[in-house]
Design a protein around this motif. Structure first.
Motif, PDB file in Angstrom:
ATOM      1  N   PRO A 187      -0.600   0.629  -9.393  1.00  0.00           N
ATOM      2  CA  PRO A 187      -0.386   1.618  -8.328  1.00  0.00           C
ATOM      3  C   PRO A 187      -1.493   1.632  -7.267  1.00  0.00           C
ATOM      4  O   PRO A 187      -1.243   2.012  -6.115  1.00  0.00           O
ATOM      5  N   LEU A 188      -2.709   1.215  -7.656  1.00  0.00           N
ATOM      6  CA  LEU A 188      -3.806   1.128  -6.679  1.00  0.00           C
ATOM      7  C   LEU A 188      -3.636  -0.098  -5.786  1.00  0.00           C
ATOM      8  O   LEU A 188      -4.122  -0.125  -4.652  1.00  0.00           O
ATOM      9  N   LEU A 189      -2.925  -1.098  -6.305  1.00  0.00           N
ATOM     10  CA  LEU A 189      -2.772  -2.362  -5.581  1.00  0.00           C
ATOM     11  C   LEU A 189      -2.046  -2.180  -4.250  1.00  0.00           C
ATOM     12  O   LEU A 189      -2.412  -2.790  -3.243  1.00  0.00           O
ATOM     13  N   ASN A 190      -1.004  -1.326  -4.251  1.00  0.00           N
ATOM     14  CA  ASN A 190      -0.188  -1.163  -3.032  1.00  0.00           C
ATOM     15  C   ASN A 190      -1.002  -0.732  -1.818  1.00  0.00           C
ATOM     16  O   ASN A 190      -0.983  -1.403  -0.784  1.00  0.00           O
ATOM     17  N   PRO A 191      -1.737   0.402  -1.887  1.00  0.00           N
ATOM     18  CA  PRO A 191      -2.515   0.792  -0.708  1.00  0.00           C
ATOM     19  C   PRO A 191      -3.616  -0.191  -0.347  1.00  0.00           C
ATOM     20  O   PRO A 191      -3.907  -0.399   0.831  1.00  0.00           O
ATOM     21  N   VAL A 192      -4.229  -0.823  -1.377  1.00  0.00           N
ATOM     22  CA  VAL A 192      -5.299  -1.796  -1.105  1.00  0.00           C
ATOM     23  C   VAL A 192      -4.736  -2.997  -0.363  1.00  0.00           C
ATOM     24  O   VAL A 192      -5.250  -3.407   0.688  1.00  0.00           O
ATOM     25  N   VAL A 193      -3.660  -3.572  -0.888  1.00  0.00           N
ATOM     26  CA  VAL A 193      -3.063  -4.767  -0.279  1.00  0.00           C
ATOM     27  C   VAL A 193      -2.532  -4.453   1.115  1.00  0.00           C
ATOM     28  O   VAL A 193      -2.772  -5.202   2.069  1.00  0.00           O
ATOM     29  N   TYR A 194      -1.808  -3.343   1.245  1.00  0.00           N
ATOM     30  CA  TYR A 194      -1.181  -3.037   2.529  1.00  0.00           C
ATOM     31  C   TYR A 194      -2.168  -2.536   3.576  1.00  0.00           C
ATOM     32  O   TYR A 194      -1.876  -2.559   4.764  1.00  0.00           O
ATOM     33  N   SER A 195      -3.343  -2.094   3.151  1.00  0.00           N
ATOM     34  CA  SER A 195      -4.345  -1.664   4.141  1.00  0.00           C
ATOM     35  C   SER A 195      -5.281  -2.799   4.528  1.00  0.00           C
ATOM     36  O   SER A 195      -5.754  -2.874   5.659  1.00  0.00           O
ATOM     37  N   LEU A 196      -5.540  -3.724   3.579  1.00  0.00           N
ATOM     38  CA  LEU A 196      -6.472  -4.811   3.861  1.00  0.00           C
ATOM     39  C   LEU A 196      -5.786  -6.034   4.463  1.00  0.00           C
ATOM     40  O   LEU A 196      -6.380  -6.745   5.274  1.00  0.00           O
ATOM     41  N   ARG A 197      -4.521  -6.289   4.064  1.00  0.00           N
ATOM     42  CA  ARG A 197      -3.837  -7.507   4.489  1.00  0.00           C
ATOM     43  C   ARG A 197      -2.854  -7.274   5.645  1.00  0.00           C
ATOM     44  O   ARG A 197      -2.364  -8.227   6.237  1.00  0.00           O
ATOM     45  N   ASN A 198      -2.548  -6.014   5.927  1.00  0.00           N
ATOM     46  CA  ASN A 198      -1.510  -5.724   6.909  1.00  0.00           C
ATOM     47  C   ASN A 198      -2.123  -5.222   8.213  1.00  0.00           C
ATOM     48  O   ASN A 198      -2.717  -4.141   8.265  1.00  0.00           O
ATOM     49  N   LYS A 199      -1.963  -5.990   9.271  1.00  0.00           N
ATOM     50  CA  LYS A 199      -2.595  -5.667  10.559  1.00  0.00           C
ATOM     51  C   LYS A 199      -2.043  -4.378  11.155  1.00  0.00           C
ATOM     52  O   LYS A 199      -2.795  -3.565  11.719  1.00  0.00           O
ATOM     53  N   GLU A 200      -0.729  -4.159  11.030  1.00  0.00           N
ATOM     54  CA  GLU A 200      -0.123  -2.965  11.627  1.00  0.00           C
ATOM     55  C   GLU A 200      -0.637  -1.686  10.982  1.00  0.00           C
ATOM     56  O   GLU A 200      -0.891  -0.694  11.671  1.00  0.00           O
ATOM     57  N   VAL A 201      -0.799  -1.713   9.662  1.00  0.00           N
ATOM     58  CA  VAL A 201      -1.325  -0.538   8.964  1.00  0.00           C
ATOM     59  C   VAL A 201      -2.786  -0.316   9.330  1.00  0.00           C
ATOM     60  O   VAL A 201      -3.227   0.820   9.570  1.00  0.00           O
ATOM     61  N   LYS A 202      -3.566  -1.397   9.409  1.00  0.00           N
ATOM     62  CA  LYS A 202      -4.976  -1.274   9.808  1.00  0.00           C
ATOM     63  C   LYS A 202      -5.098  -0.719  11.214  1.00  0.00           C
ATOM     64  O   LYS A 202      -5.949   0.141  11.481  1.00  0.00           O
ATOM     65  N   ASP A 203      -4.249  -1.199  12.121  1.00  0.00           N
ATOM     66  CA  ASP A 203      -4.269  -0.686  13.494  1.00  0.00           C
ATOM     67  C   ASP A 203      -3.907   0.791  13.528  1.00  0.00           C
ATOM     68  O   ASP A 203      -4.509   1.572  14.281  1.00  0.00           O
ATOM     69  N   ALA A 204      -2.931   1.192  12.712  1.00  0.00           N
ATOM     70  CA  ALA A 204      -2.519   2.596  12.657  1.00  0.00           C
ATOM     71  C   ALA A 204      -3.653   3.470  12.114  1.00  0.00           C
ATOM     72  O   ALA A 204      -3.880   4.587  12.607  1.00  0.00           O
ATOM     73  N   LEU A 205      -4.365   2.956  11.101  1.00  0.00           N
ATOM     74  CA  LEU A 205      -5.520   3.688  10.572  1.00  0.00           C
ATOM     75  C   LEU A 205      -6.605   3.865  11.618  1.00  0.00           C
ATOM     76  O   LEU A 205      -7.195   4.956  11.753  1.00  0.00           O
ATOM     77  N   HIS A 206      -6.853   2.795  12.391  1.00  0.00           N
ATOM     78  CA  HIS A 206      -7.854   2.872  13.471  1.00  0.00           C
ATOM     79  C   HIS A 206      -7.450   3.871  14.532  1.00  0.00           C
ATOM     80  O   HIS A 206      -8.279   4.635  15.034  1.00  0.00           O
ATOM     81  N   ARG A 207      -6.150   3.894  14.866  1.00  0.00           N
ATOM     82  CA  ARG A 207      -5.677   4.855  15.859  1.00  0.00           C
ATOM     83  C   ARG A 207      -5.835   6.287  15.357  1.00  0.00           C
ATOM     84  O   ARG A 207      -6.227   7.188  16.098  1.00  0.00           O
ATOM     85  N   ALA A 208      -5.525   6.502  14.068  1.00  0.00           N
ATOM     86  CA  ALA A 208      -5.650   7.844  13.497  1.00  0.00           C
ATOM     87  C   ALA A 208      -7.095   8.300  13.455  1.00  0.00           C
ATOM     88  O   ALA A 208      -7.421   9.442  13.807  1.00  0.00           O
TER      89      ALA A 208
END
Length: 309
Positions: free
Chosen positions: A282-303
């Motif tokens: 269950p920890l893998l999902n947020p780690v993988v999708y936040s570190l490997r996914n550019k769109e999610v990282k960009d959204a985090l930066h915007r927030a």
């Protein structure tokens, strides 16, 4: 089969990690840290997807559903496990055990089929891009999510009904939650039928999604190979990398845990596998999708940028 008279069992006690002795406090700290990170990561994923309009797409809708499901999944198991590391021999009622197993099976099955829906979404996005918005409309997305949850409910009813019709003689569950095999071992009667049911359900929940995801990725790879430029192929496959990583780990652990021969079972191996799919995965999902996914990282930066300004 003629039923004999058995002493009625009304509660179970988890043996859990008692064999680890003084190291249980260390395990408590480690598991609590991972649990907090898991909750925080999945809640952040769900919140970011909800507030950032750039992520209002079917792919991220499925991701938010998966993150929500994983959050509830850990809530069903981990708090009691943490409690048992500090306060030993805490009992759980028969109805409490049935409820925990019921929710566990629903959510585990739901997660498997949500990953399948995400694979189908990637197939449509890459192989049928011009029809993507038509095919992956709100009705289709809602149907896939409801179908995943509904399949979980059916599997759980099937499993738990068969399990808790058994008479139990033992009261000590050699595990840290009401998993299927450890509870089944406490029965006073032959459990061959239940083992067949468990293997059948597990095979369906694992192999059907794996088969569908494999078909999706064969078609995806076929389409990617037709792209002329190497950069284009790399960029297109990158949209699948996070999903593929989660799928490999998720189904790898599930297959080993529930489809291995009974003769290969051991308490230590079972506990290790259970920790992997109840706490680590269950920890893998947020780690993988936040570190490997550019769109999610960009959204985090915007927030973060909005909050900082």
């Amino acid at each position: 089969m003629q039923r004999k008279n058995f002493t009625e069992v009304t509660e179970f006690i988890f043996l859990g990690f008692s064999s680890f002795g003084k190291h249980q406090i260390t395990l408590f700290v480690v598991f609590l840290t991972i649990y907090i990170l898991t909750l925080a990561g999945n809640i952040i994923i769900v919140t970011i997807i909800r507030i950032d309009r750039h992520l209002h797409t079917p792919m991220y809708f499925f991701l938010s559903m998966l993150a929500s499901s994983e959050t509830v999944y850990t809530l069903v198991i981990v708090p009691r496990m943490l409690s048992s590391l500090i306060f030993h021999n805490q009992p759980i009622s028969l109805s409490g055990c049935a409820t925990q197993m019921f929710l566990f099976v629903i959510l585990a099955t739901n997660n498997c089929f949500l990953l399948t829906a995400m694979g189908y979404d990637r197939y449509v996005a890459i192989c049928k891009p011009l029809r993507y918005t038509v095919i992956m409309n709100k009705g289709m997305c809602a149907g896939l999510v409801c179908g995943s949850f509904g399949t979980g409910v059916v599997m759980a009813v099937f499993h738990v009904t068969a399990m808790f019709q058994l008479p139990f003689c033992g009261t000590v569950v050699d595990h840290f939650f009401c998993d299927i095999y450890p509870v089944m071992k406490l029965s006073c009667v032959d459990t061959t039928i239940n083992e067949i049911i468990n293997y059948g359900v597990s095979s369906f929940v694992i192999f059907v999604p794996i088969g569908l995801i494999t078909i999706s990725y064969v078609l995806i790879i076929s389409s990617i190979l037709k792209i002329a430029s190497a950069e284009g192929r790399k960029k297109t496959f990158a949209t699948c990398a996070s999903h593929l990583t989660v799928v490999i780990v998720h189904y790898g652990c599930a297959s080993i845990a529930y489809l291995k021969p009974k003769s290969e079972s051991s308490i230590e191996k079972d506990l290790l596998l259970s920790v992997t799919y109840t706490i680590i995965t269950p920890l893998l999902n947020p780690v993988v999708y936040s570190l490997r996914n550019k769109e999610v990282k960009d959204a985090l930066h915007r927030a973060v940028g909005r909050n900082g300004s």
